[in-house]
Design a protein around this motif. Structure first.
Motif, PDB file in Angstrom:
ATOM      1  N   ILE A  39       0.913  -1.085   0.000  1.00 20.94           N
ATOM      2  CA  ILE A  39      -0.057  -0.049  -0.130  1.00 20.94           C
ATOM      3  C   ILE A  39       0.878   1.291   0.045  1.00 20.94           C
ATOM      4  O   ILE A  39       0.584   2.289  -0.828  1.00 20.94           O
ATOM      5  CB  ILE A  39      -1.111  -0.121   1.067  1.00 20.94           C
ATOM      6  CG1 ILE A  39      -2.072  -1.169   0.971  1.00 20.94           C
ATOM      7  CG2 ILE A  39      -1.528   1.444   1.299  1.00 20.94           C
ATOM      8  CD1 ILE A  39      -2.865  -1.398   1.986  1.00 20.94           C
ATOM      9  N   GLY A  40       2.038   1.117   0.875  1.00 20.30           N
ATOM     10  CA  GLY A  40       2.956   2.370   0.789  1.00 20.30           C
ATOM     11  C   GLY A  40       3.406   2.609  -0.509  1.00 20.30           C
ATOM     12  O   GLY A  40       3.834   3.793  -0.827  1.00 20.30           O
ATOM     13  N   SER A  41       3.657   1.608  -1.547  1.00 20.06           N
ATOM     14  CA  SER A  41       4.049   2.027  -3.146  1.00 20.06           C
ATOM     15  C   SER A  41       3.105   2.688  -3.804  1.00 20.06           C
ATOM     16  O   SER A  41       3.260   2.872  -4.957  1.00 20.06           O
ATOM     17  CB  SER A  41       4.716   0.811  -3.640  1.00 20.06           C
ATOM     18  OG  SER A  41       3.885  -0.356  -3.402  1.00 20.06           O
ATOM     19  N   GLN A  87      -7.121  -0.897  17.017  1.00 16.72           N
ATOM     20  CA  GLN A  87      -6.652  -1.276  15.569  1.00 16.72           C
ATOM     21  C   GLN A  87      -7.527  -0.371  14.664  1.00 16.72           C
ATOM     22  O   GLN A  87      -7.116   0.117  13.753  1.00 16.72           O
ATOM     23  CB  GLN A  87      -6.675  -2.716  15.431  1.00 16.72           C
ATOM     24  CG  GLN A  87      -6.175  -3.291  14.237  1.00 16.72           C
ATOM     25  CD  GLN A  87      -4.935  -2.970  14.128  1.00 16.72           C
ATOM     26  OE1 GLN A  87      -4.263  -3.147  15.068  1.00 16.72           O
ATOM     27  NE2 GLN A  87      -4.269  -2.689  12.911  1.00 16.72           N
ATOM     28  N   LEU A  88      -8.976  -0.114  14.823  1.00 11.15           N
ATOM     29  CA  LEU A  88      -9.586   0.654  14.002  1.00 11.15           C
ATOM     30  C   LEU A  88      -9.099   2.145  13.697  1.00 11.15           C
ATOM     31  O   LEU A  88      -8.922   2.593  12.867  1.00 11.15           O
ATOM     32  CB  LEU A  88     -11.170   0.607  14.742  1.00 11.15           C
ATOM     33  CG  LEU A  88     -12.228   0.928  13.752  1.00 11.15           C
ATOM     34  CD1 LEU A  88     -12.370  -0.221  12.600  1.00 11.15           C
ATOM     35  CD2 LEU A  88     -13.571   1.131  14.575  1.00 11.15           C
ATOM     36  N   LEU A  89      -8.724   2.563  14.747  1.00  6.85           N
ATOM     37  CA  LEU A  89      -8.108   4.011  14.718  1.00  6.85           C
ATOM     38  C   LEU A  89      -6.760   4.050  14.010  1.00  6.85           C
ATOM     39  O   LEU A  89      -6.618   4.905  13.134  1.00  6.85           O
ATOM     40  CB  LEU A  89      -7.961   4.727  16.316  1.00  6.85           C
ATOM     41  CG  LEU A  89      -9.212   4.983  16.971  1.00  6.85           C
ATOM     42  CD1 LEU A  89      -8.866   5.595  18.336  1.00  6.85           C
ATOM     43  CD2 LEU A  89     -10.028   6.120  16.235  1.00  6.85           C
ATOM     44  N   LYS A  90      -5.834   3.156  14.169  1.00  9.74           N
ATOM     45  CA  LYS A  90      -4.902   2.969  13.373  1.00  9.74           C
ATOM     46  C   LYS A  90      -5.141   2.852  12.159  1.00  9.74           C
ATOM     47  O   LYS A  90      -4.429   3.313  10.881  1.00  9.74           O
ATOM     48  CB  LYS A  90      -4.129   1.646  13.723  1.00  9.74           C
ATOM     49  CG  LYS A  90      -3.135   2.045  14.973  1.00  9.74           C
ATOM     50  CD  LYS A  90      -2.105   0.742  15.035  1.00  9.74           C
ATOM     51  CE  LYS A  90      -1.841   0.328  16.441  1.00  9.74           C
ATOM     52  NZ  LYS A  90      -1.397  -1.125  16.588  1.00  9.74           N
ATOM     53  N   GLU A  91      -6.302   2.181  11.560  1.00  8.22           N
ATOM     54  CA  GLU A  91      -6.575   1.742  10.284  1.00  8.22           C
ATOM     55  C   GLU A  91      -7.092   3.103   9.643  1.00  8.22           C
ATOM     56  O   GLU A  91      -6.845   3.384   8.514  1.00  8.22           O
ATOM     57  CB  GLU A  91      -7.496   0.769  10.360  1.00  8.22           C
ATOM     58  CG  GLU A  91      -7.663  -0.322   9.223  1.00  8.22           C
ATOM     59  CD  GLU A  91      -6.255  -0.922   8.988  1.00  8.22           C
ATOM     60  OE1 GLU A  91      -5.414  -1.134   9.728  1.00  8.22           O
ATOM     61  OE2 GLU A  91      -6.004  -1.360   7.791  1.00  8.22           O
ATOM     62  N   TYR A  92      -7.814   3.901  10.345  1.00  7.38           N
ATOM     63  CA  TYR A  92      -8.483   5.158  10.139  1.00  7.38           C
ATOM     64  C   TYR A  92      -7.466   5.981   9.287  1.00  7.38           C
ATOM     65  O   TYR A  92      -7.504   6.806   8.246  1.00  7.38           O
ATOM     66  CB  TYR A  92      -9.254   5.747  10.997  1.00  7.38           C
ATOM     67  CG  TYR A  92     -10.550   5.353  11.285  1.00  7.38           C
ATOM     68  CD1 TYR A  92     -11.304   5.565  12.580  1.00  7.38           C
ATOM     69  CD2 TYR A  92     -11.277   4.791  10.103  1.00  7.38           C
ATOM     70  CE1 TYR A  92     -12.593   5.043  12.611  1.00  7.38           C
ATOM     71  CE2 TYR A  92     -12.457   4.448  10.412  1.00  7.38           C
ATOM     72  CZ  TYR A  92     -13.108   4.360  11.596  1.00  7.38           C
ATOM     73  OH  TYR A  92     -14.493   4.035  12.027  1.00  7.38           O
ATOM     74  N   GLU A  93      -6.241   6.014  10.288  1.00  8.08           N
ATOM     75  CA  GLU A  93      -5.121   6.810   9.851  1.00  8.08           C
ATOM     76  C   GLU A  93      -4.510   6.322   8.650  1.00  8.08           C
ATOM     77  O   GLU A  93      -4.231   7.407   7.865  1.00  8.08           O
ATOM     78  CB  GLU A  93      -4.131   6.798  11.303  1.00  8.08           C
ATOM     79  CG  GLU A  93      -3.443   8.217  11.425  1.00  8.08           C
ATOM     80  CD  GLU A  93      -2.647   8.291  12.278  1.00  8.08           C
ATOM     81  OE1 GLU A  93      -2.839   7.600  13.389  1.00  8.08           O
ATOM     82  OE2 GLU A  93      -1.224   8.328  11.753  1.00  8.08           O
ATOM     83  N   LEU A  94      -4.348   5.114   8.543  1.00  9.81           N
ATOM     84  CA  LEU A  94      -3.688   4.663   7.268  1.00  9.81           C
ATOM     85  C   LEU A  94      -4.523   5.016   6.153  1.00  9.81           C
ATOM     86  O   LEU A  94      -3.884   5.486   5.159  1.00  9.81           O
ATOM     87  CB  LEU A  94      -3.588   3.093   7.562  1.00  9.81           C
ATOM     88  CG  LEU A  94      -2.807   2.243   6.726  1.00  9.81           C
ATOM     89  CD1 LEU A  94      -1.282   2.792   6.812  1.00  9.81           C
ATOM     90  CD2 LEU A  94      -3.033   0.638   6.772  1.00  9.81           C
ATOM     91  N   ALA A 130      -3.913   7.550   2.693  1.00  4.34           N
ATOM     92  CA  ALA A 130      -4.073   7.365   1.457  1.00  4.34           C
ATOM     93  C   ALA A 130      -4.734   8.152   0.681  1.00  4.34           C
ATOM     94  O   ALA A 130      -4.248   8.546  -0.384  1.00  4.34           O
ATOM     95  CB  ALA A 130      -4.467   5.785   1.232  1.00  4.34           C
ATOM     96  N   PHE A 131      -6.032   8.622   1.046  1.00  3.14           N
ATOM     97  CA  PHE A 131      -6.691   9.449   0.175  1.00  3.14           C
ATOM     98  C   PHE A 131      -6.392  10.967   0.266  1.00  3.14           C
ATOM     99  O   PHE A 131      -6.703  11.572  -0.690  1.00  3.14           O
ATOM    100  CB  PHE A 131      -8.188   9.193  -0.029  1.00  3.14           C
ATOM    101  CG  PHE A 131      -8.879   9.054   1.295  1.00  3.14           C
ATOM    102  CD1 PHE A 131      -9.804   8.005   1.609  1.00  3.14           C
ATOM    103  CD2 PHE A 131      -8.819  10.145   2.224  1.00  3.14           C
ATOM    104  CE1 PHE A 131     -10.210   8.280   2.954  1.00  3.14           C
ATOM    105  CE2 PHE A 131      -9.636  10.269   3.323  1.00  3.14           C
ATOM    106  CZ  PHE A 131     -10.283   9.521   3.711  1.00  3.14           C
ATOM    107  N   PHE A 132      -5.687  11.294   1.276  1.00  5.01           N
ATOM    108  CA  PHE A 132      -5.236  12.628   1.365  1.00  5.01           C
ATOM    109  C   PHE A 132      -3.897  12.760   0.351  1.00  5.01           C
ATOM    110  O   PHE A 132      -3.712  13.733  -0.313  1.00  5.01           O
ATOM    111  CB  PHE A 132      -4.653  13.051   2.824  1.00  5.01           C
ATOM    112  CG  PHE A 132      -5.834  13.383   3.712  1.00  5.01           C
ATOM    113  CD1 PHE A 132      -6.141  13.047   4.890  1.00  5.01           C
ATOM    114  CD2 PHE A 132      -6.939  14.448   3.153  1.00  5.01           C
ATOM    115  CE1 PHE A 132      -7.150  13.433   5.695  1.00  5.01           C
ATOM    116  CE2 PHE A 132      -8.055  14.671   3.949  1.00  5.01           C
ATOM    117  CZ  PHE A 132      -8.242  14.236   5.218  1.00  5.01           C
ATOM    118  N   THR A 133      -2.949  11.845   0.192  1.00  2.76           N
ATOM    119  CA  THR A 133      -2.051  11.770  -0.628  1.00  2.76           C
ATOM    120  C   THR A 133      -2.592  11.692  -1.854  1.00  2.76           C
ATOM    121  O   THR A 133      -1.837  12.305  -2.767  1.00  2.76           O
ATOM    122  CB  THR A 133      -1.122  10.464  -0.530  1.00  2.76           C
ATOM    123  OG1 THR A 133      -0.768  10.427   0.945  1.00  2.76           O
ATOM    124  CG2 THR A 133       0.198  10.318  -1.255  1.00  2.76           C
TER     125      THR A 133
END
Lengths: 331, 280
Positions: free
Chosen positions: B171-173, B221-228, B232-235
């Motif tokens: 996902i990072g790529s 885990q959910l909050l971590k996932e939200y950040e992730l 992605a969509f801010f980038t």
């Protein structure tokens, strides 16, 4: 920075009228190409190829141009001892070609040409403990085969031969976070698999188990700026998805979520005015597979020159009415 | 059948092409006929393996030939020593790998690979996982490869968080990562299972069917996932995968134990209370 949207651009001079006669001529001539390389190397799917050709001819009311007797004899010689049917002579039986064979014989109202009981036995034996279906004795599991199994049995009026509840549980175990379905539990959603699973749920009367709004959203997001549909996010449009996606939307009662005019324009642009037939996208080589799904897609969009097509079985509605098969659709 | 551009060419070019195809056709038909007749005669040896090899490398969807190969391999299992069988199957894996390099999307090739791996006296799951890594680095959306990876991971007991970290890398790529987000959606609920279903002590992927998408995910885990996914969509706001995943995530929170509604009836002298989840 920012992802480019993968899509095609339709040229101004792309076909924009339906040239049905050319397509009928293309299909009628296709079978006689026995010295053609492409034709020969696709022998491994011949039974499905015949189903595609015959079905599109019937949808165009041109079925009589095909050789019913020759095809019927061919199918008979493809039924193996185990009851399963192969793609061609010398090839091994498989659920995929068993369905195609039964579909063809249904068009001709002659399923009795086969040993129907043995077909049912073959299918029954392929159901696994978890309700899934293997494609053949070598054990590949795929929701496509769940569809093949129930569609074949439904056409033969023998759905009760299998454990329908377990089959349903398996298909539902393939439902993903986005409301779609993949090949096996855990597999990514794909329009082809979604078509198979929604068709399966329709035939087994379980459409209410779907999240129709969620799936409908995923499906209508397949439409790209060109008007064409892709099979999953970030893929190119392809005319065969005019079938897999559109039929699925029709089954779940959300076909109006697609821009019909733009899709129709895309499908028409995939025609080849020179040779007849449809290609996967404008400018590519045509083949019977894309020709069927282009025409069937247009039928679902309401094209008057084409017979109404059934979205679950991809066969003319009048054939299914004759058989008495009317799979449920959501409204 | 897909992605074949129609190219116009001169009459001479057409004639040359036609001759070439006629030659190809003859070779194909000869090889096919020999395979079929040998199989009919019950030939189950290495020579027959060679013959089918030719055809399968350029026609991996010719599934009857994979069937024939399996029949030959199964027969050789009964007449050779275990070490020999191991070698035969290893070279089978190399053959399938060559087929996959030419056509990474053939159902027949992938199924055969799975079949071989399951029959190997000494399977090398590390090698198989590395094949998946390489294949996915060429095409991150190859669902055949992802499905095979899931088999490898299940057979070799790879840990859930190792696979989560794998999806992190992909996902990072930054592009074409719907398949990775999808995989995450199946892994998350396994890691922080909230359901009463019995679990093995270490969250591993050694299960048959992950019917876990309906399960809740714990808040941390959910909050971590939200950040992730928000990263992605801010980038890249056009990254549609992130939006699909986000919608799913919004429904994943654990339900608070609370009162959904209260019904009071004076006439019946009754109060009914509805809770958001079963009260213990």
């Amino acid at each position: 920075m920012g992802t480019q949207i993968k899509d095609v651009v339709i040229k101004d001079d792309a076909p924009n009228a339906l040239i049905l006669d050319k397509h009928a001529d293309y299909i009628a001539a296709y079978g006689s190409k026995k010295d053609d390389y492409e034709y020969t190397v696709s022998e491994y799917l011949r039974m499905s190829g015949i189903y595609w050709g015959l079905t599109v001819m019937d949808l165009m009311s041109q079925l009589p141009r095909m050789n019913c007797e020759e095809i019927t004899e061919f199918i008979k010689s493809c039924q193996h001892e185990c009851g399963g049917i192969s793609a061609s002579i010398g090839h091994d039986p498989h659920l995929l070609y068993t369905l195609s064979a039964v579909q063809i014989l249904s068009l001709y109202d002659n399923v009795q040409a086969l040993d129907v009981d043995k077909v049912v036995e073959y299918i029954k034996a392929l159901q696994q403990e978890d309700g899934s279906f293997a494609g053949d004795k070598w054990g590949e599991i795929d929701t496509r085969f769940s569809f093949c199994a129930v569609a074949t049995l439904a056409l033969l009026g023998k759905l009760d031969a299998i454990d329908v509840d377990k089959a349903v549980e398996f298909v539902l175990s393939c439902m993903n976070f986005d409301g779609g379905f993949g090949c096996r539990p855990g597999s990514e959603s794909h329009a082809g698999q979604i078509y198979c699973c929604t068709g399966f749920l329709s035939l087994t009367g379980q459409l209410h188990r779907l999240n129709a709004d969620l799936l409908g959203w995923w499906l209508c997001e397949r439409q790209l700026p060109s008007g064409g549909l892709n099979g999953r996010p970030e893929k190119l449009p392809d005319v065969c998805y005019s079938w897999w996606v559109l039929a699925s939307l029709k089954i779940i009662g959300r076909i109006h979520w697609i821009d019909k005019a733009k899709l129709r324009a895309f499908i028409l642009a995939c025609q080849d005015e020179e040779t007849g037939g449809f290609a996967d996208r404008p400018g590519d080589m045509v083949d019977p597979f894309h020709t069927l799904f282009g025409v069937a897609g247009l039928s679902l969009l309401g094209e008057e020159q084409v017979k109404p097509v059934n979205p679950v079985l991809c066969m003319p509605q009048d054939v299914l009415r004759r058989i008495g098969l009317e799979p449920e659709l959501l409204s | 059948m897909h992605g074949r551009l129609k190219i116009k060419s001169t009459a001479q070019q057409e004639e040359e092409k036609r001759k070439e195809r006629e030659k190809k056709l003859k070779l194909y038909v000869t090889a096919r006929d020999v395979c079929f007749s040998q199989r009919k005669e019950g030939v189950l040896d290495e020579e027959a393996l060679q013959l089918t090899q030719q055809l399968l490398s350029s026609n991996p969807d010719f599934s009857t030939l994979w069937n024939y190969r399996r029949e030959i391999l199964m027969h050789l299992e009964t007449v050779r020593e275990e070490d020999d069988v191991q070698k035969i199957y290893e070279s089978e894996l190399s053959f399938v790998e060559r087929c996959l390099r030419q056509n990474p999307k053939s159902y027949g090739s992938w199924h055969h690979r799975g079949w071989v791996s399951a029959r190997l006296p000494r399977p090398d799951w590390v090698r198989e996982l590395s094949l998946c890594d390489r294949c996915l680095s060429l095409d991150e959306r190859n669902f055949h490869c992802w499905d095979y990876r899931r088999v490898v991971v299940r057979m070799s007991g790879v840990a859930v968080d190792q696979e989560l970290r794998f999806t992190d890398r992909l996902i990072g790529s930054n592009f074409s990562n719907y398949s990775s987000w999808h995989y995450r959606s199946t892994l998350l609920p396994l890691l922080h299972l909230e359901s009463p279903e019995p679990l093995s002590p270490t969250p591993q992927l050694a299960k048959t069917s992950p019917r876990t998408n309906s399960h809740r995910v714990c808040e941390e885990q959910l909050l971590k996932e939200y950040e992730l996914v928000q990263n992605a969509f801010f980038t890249d706001p056009n990254d549609q995968s992130a939006w699909f995943y986000y919608r799913w995530l919004l429904g994943r929170a654990e339900r608070e134990e609370m009162i959904s509604c209260v019904y009071v009836s004076r006439e019946e002298e009754r109060v009914a209370v509805c809770f958001s989840k079963p009260v213990h």
